[in-house]
Write a protein that holds these residues in place. Sequence first.
Motif, mmCIF file in Angstrom:
data_model
loop_
_atom_site.group_PDB
_atom_site.id
_atom_site.type_symbol
_atom_site.label_atom_id
_atom_site.label_comp_id
_atom_site.label_asym_id
_atom_site.label_seq_id
_atom_site.Cartn_x
_atom_site.Cartn_y
_atom_site.Cartn_z
ATOM 1 N N GLY A 112 0.850 -1.184 0.000
ATOM 2 C CA GLY A 112 0.000 0.000 0.000
ATOM 3 C C GLY A 112 0.883 1.231 0.000
ATOM 4 N N ASP A 113 0.733 2.088 1.011
ATOM 5 C CA ASP A 113 1.558 3.293 1.120
ATOM 6 C C ASP A 113 2.785 3.083 2.006
ATOM 7 N N MET A 114 2.925 1.888 2.585
ATOM 8 C CA MET A 114 4.028 1.635 3.508
ATOM 9 C C MET A 114 5.215 1.008 2.782
ATOM 10 N N VAL A 115 6.373 1.619 2.937
ATOM 11 C CA VAL A 115 7.600 1.127 2.329
ATOM 12 C C VAL A 115 8.421 0.410 3.403
ATOM 13 N N VAL A 116 8.861 -0.792 3.088
ATOM 14 C CA VAL A 116 9.709 -1.566 3.988
ATOM 15 C C VAL A 116 11.088 -1.634 3.347
ATOM 16 N N ALA A 117 12.050 -0.955 3.958
ATOM 17 C CA ALA A 117 13.400 -0.896 3.411
ATOM 18 C C ALA A 117 14.248 -2.058 3.908
ATOM 19 N N ARG A 118 15.305 -2.314 3.196
ATOM 20 C CA ARG A 118 16.289 -3.308 3.605
ATOM 21 C C ARG A 118 17.019 -2.765 4.828
ATOM 22 N N GLU A 119 17.163 -3.606 5.848
ATOM 23 C CA GLU A 119 17.889 -3.217 7.052
ATOM 24 C C GLU A 119 18.936 -4.275 7.349
ATOM 25 N N GLU A 120 20.167 -3.832 7.519
ATOM 26 C CA GLU A 120 21.258 -4.751 7.841
ATOM 27 C C GLU A 120 21.810 -4.424 9.212
ATOM 28 N N SER A 121 22.144 -5.468 9.970
ATOM 29 C CA SER A 121 22.805 -5.279 11.258
ATOM 30 C C SER A 121 23.866 -6.360 11.410
ATOM 31 N N ASP A 123 26.149 -8.408 14.371
ATOM 32 C CA ASP A 123 26.293 -8.659 15.808
ATOM 33 C C ASP A 123 27.778 -8.675 16.201
ATOM 34 N N ALA A 124 28.042 -8.899 17.479
ATOM 35 C CA ALA A 124 29.404 -8.865 18.014
ATOM 36 C C ALA A 124 30.319 -9.903 17.368
ATOM 37 N N ASP A 125 29.736 -10.993 16.838
ATOM 38 C CA ASP A 125 30.534 -12.040 16.198
ATOM 39 C C ASP A 125 30.749 -11.785 14.709
ATOM 40 N N GLY A 126 30.240 -10.659 14.220
ATOM 41 C CA GLY A 126 30.397 -10.337 12.813
ATOM 42 C C GLY A 126 29.354 -10.955 11.907
ATOM 43 N N VAL A 127 28.298 -11.544 12.485
ATOM 44 C CA VAL A 127 27.236 -12.149 11.691
ATOM 45 C C VAL A 127 26.280 -11.045 11.222
ATOM 46 N N VAL A 128 26.067 -10.985 9.917
ATOM 47 C CA VAL A 128 25.194 -9.965 9.333
ATOM 48 C C VAL A 128 23.778 -10.513 9.216
ATOM 49 N N THR A 129 22.809 -9.752 9.699
ATOM 50 C CA THR A 129 21.397 -10.110 9.592
ATOM 51 C C THR A 129 20.712 -9.082 8.689
ATOM 52 N N VAL A 130 19.931 -9.573 7.737
ATOM 53 C CA VAL A 130 19.185 -8.694 6.831
ATOM 54 C C VAL A 130 17.713 -8.864 7.122
ATOM 55 N N GLU A 131 17.002 -7.755 7.266
ATOM 56 C CA GLU A 131 15.560 -7.756 7.532
ATOM 57 C C GLU A 131 14.859 -6.844 6.532
ATOM 58 N N GLY A 132 13.541 -6.847 6.582
ATOM 59 C CA GLY A 132 12.740 -5.971 5.721
ATOM 60 C C GLY A 132 12.621 -6.523 4.327
ATOM 61 N N ALA A 133 13.419 -5.990 3.418
ATOM 62 C CA ALA A 133 13.462 -6.454 2.025
ATOM 63 C C ALA A 133 14.729 -7.281 1.867
ATOM 64 N N ILE A 134 14.571 -8.554 1.524
ATOM 65 C CA ILE A 134 15.699 -9.479 1.496
ATOM 66 C C ILE A 134 15.880 -10.046 0.086
ATOM 67 N N TYR A 135 17.041 -9.801 -0.491
ATOM 68 C CA TYR A 135 17.372 -10.352 -1.805
ATOM 69 C C TYR A 135 17.748 -11.822 -1.638
ATOM 70 N N VAL A 136 17.142 -12.689 -2.434
ATOM 71 C CA VAL A 136 17.472 -14.108 -2.426
ATOM 72 C C VAL A 136 18.228 -14.475 -3.705
ATOM 73 N N SER A 137 17.671 -14.072 -4.861
ATOM 74 C CA SER A 137 18.297 -14.366 -6.146
ATOM 75 C C SER A 137 17.715 -13.417 -7.198
ATOM 76 N N GLU A 138 18.156 -13.549 -8.433
ATOM 77 C CA GLU A 138 17.618 -12.721 -9.521
ATOM 78 C C GLU A 138 16.136 -12.968 -9.754
ATOM 79 N N THR A 139 15.621 -14.085 -9.218
ATOM 80 C CA THR A 139 14.216 -14.424 -9.450
ATOM 81 C C THR A 139 13.382 -14.470 -8.163
ATOM 82 N N GLU A 140 14.000 -14.121 -7.022
ATOM 83 C CA GLU A 140 13.245 -14.213 -5.764
ATOM 84 C C GLU A 140 13.743 -13.216 -4.728
#
Length: 146
Positions: A112-121, A123-140
């Motif tokens: 609708g009118d709500m935009v959900v942006a990609r958010e990356e964080s 953690d202390a161990d260097g593990v990256v977490t992606v939330e919101g809009a998540i790229y999987v592949s060129e087709t997903e």
Amino acid sequence: IGGTWITLKGTGFINSHLTVCMFGTKEARGYNYISESLVKCFSPPSDVLQSVPVQISFNGRQFAEALPRFEYVADWTIVRVAPQISHELGGSLVRVKGNFFRDASALACKFGDMVVAREESTDADGVVTVEGAIYVSETEMLCRVP
């Protein structure tokens, strides 16, 4: 392919009728002088998917190359979205199937009118977490319902 406004940032830009923006060997369809540090250029059409240098001149003879290069890419399309119904509270993931998706920091989904942006964080161990809009592949891609 083409017809995209890009913003060039720099110093010493001048407002001149001789201004020319080049995308590879093709002249831009137009430009817009904003300030001494900002100019917008309108990319010309291209028959092929390619990466080209962008150059600007304020006298029509001497050109400065902008970085990064401009990339002509295929227009993405959406083929299927599942599920098509979600809980009113949100939070569930929606799987979007299509073509020509690209992994980008500006990736976003719109409900609708709500935009959900990609958010990356990270953690202390260097593990990256992606939330919101998540790229999987060129087709997903996945989108978190707000």
